[in-house]
Design a protein around this motif. Structure first.
Motif, short mmCIF file in Angstrom:
data_model
loop_
_atom_site.label_atom_id
_atom_site.label_comp_id
_atom_site.label_asym_id
_atom_site.label_seq_id
_atom_site.Cartn_x
_atom_site.Cartn_y
_atom_site.Cartn_z
N THR A 1 1.09 -1.27 0.16
CA THR A 1 -0.12 0.10 -0.19
C THR A 1 1.17 1.13 0.25
O THR A 1 0.59 2.17 -0.55
N ASN B 1 1.56 3.83 -3.06
CA ASN B 1 0.81 4.99 -2.38
C ASN B 1 1.59 6.23 -2.46
O ASN B 1 1.41 7.86 -3.20
N ALA C 1 -9.46 5.98 -6.31
CA ALA C 1 -9.71 4.56 -5.19
C ALA C 1 -9.32 2.90 -5.76
O ALA C 1 -8.25 2.71 -4.76
N PHE C 2 -10.04 3.10 -6.63
CA PHE C 2 -10.37 1.09 -6.97
C PHE C 2 -9.03 1.28 -7.21
O PHE C 2 -8.64 0.25 -7.98
N ASN D 1 -6.12 2.75 -7.43
CA ASN D 1 -5.10 2.76 -6.89
C ASN D 1 -4.96 0.64 -6.06
O ASN D 1 -4.48 0.07 -5.74
N THR D 2 -6.22 0.27 -5.88
CA THR D 2 -6.15 -0.67 -5.18
C THR D 2 -6.35 -2.04 -6.35
O THR D 2 -5.62 -3.45 -5.72
N GLU E 1 -2.41 -2.33 -6.37
CA GLU E 1 -1.70 -2.69 -5.20
C GLU E 1 -1.86 -4.39 -5.45
O GLU E 1 -1.21 -5.20 -5.26
N PHE E 2 -3.54 -5.01 -5.79
CA PHE E 2 -3.83 -6.04 -5.83
C PHE E 2 -2.64 -6.67 -7.07
O PHE E 2 -1.94 -7.82 -6.85
#
Length: 156
Positions: A34, A38, A101-102, A104-105, A108-109
């Motif tokens: 994360t 970020n 934000a989605f 970014n997620t 990360e995944f």
């Protein structure tokens, strides 16, 4: 007392402790990923896209995406309308779709998936090094006879 003994046997199994260690390490690794996304990856991307912070990208379903602020310029107070951040829109109880934000997620995944893939690939390579090929099976009677025939034909 029987329940306590069963619980002790359950905990004493190696795989339960391995699982607990894996969960703890996984949680810490998630925080690292994360932060990587970020704090390291997204700021240069935002800079290249003229200062866009992906975490603040959203669609307001009710059209309210600005906030009015008082700004003092040379002693004069004026009201300025500026874009509302994603967090501010969520806190204002607006209906918002936070696609930044989605994104970014998802990133990360993807990073976690690549790291897990590389880890599994490395473990599989190590396993292959330590697992020897089984010795060849002894030849059957038919194979021995065919070998003798081959040898006789070569001498021929």
């Amino acid at each position: 007392m029987k329940i306590i003994q069963e619980f002790q046997e359950f905990i004493a199994r190696g795989n339960v402790i391995d699982l607990a260690v894996g969960v703890i390490i996984g949680g810490a690794f998630g925080k690292i990923v994360t932060s990587l996304v970020n704090d390291i990856i997204m700021p240069p991307i935002g800079y290249l896209m003229h200062g866009i912070n992906f975490a603040d990208l959203y669609i307001s379903l009710n059209g309210n995406n600005t906030v009015i602020s008082n700004v003092t310029v040379n002693g004069h107070v004026t009201q300025v309308e500026k874009p509302m951040t994603y967090d501010a829109a969520k806190n204002a109880a607006d209906a918002v779709i936070g696609y930044g934000a989605f994104f970014n997620t998802l990133l990360e995944f993807f990073i976690v998936a690549v790291c897990v893939f590389m880890l599994v690939k490395g473990v599989n390579q190590i396993k292959r090094k330590f697992i020897e090929d089984p010795p060849p099976a002894p030849p059957t009677k038919t194979e021995e006879l065919l070998g003798e025939i081959r040898d006789l034909l070569r001498k021929g």
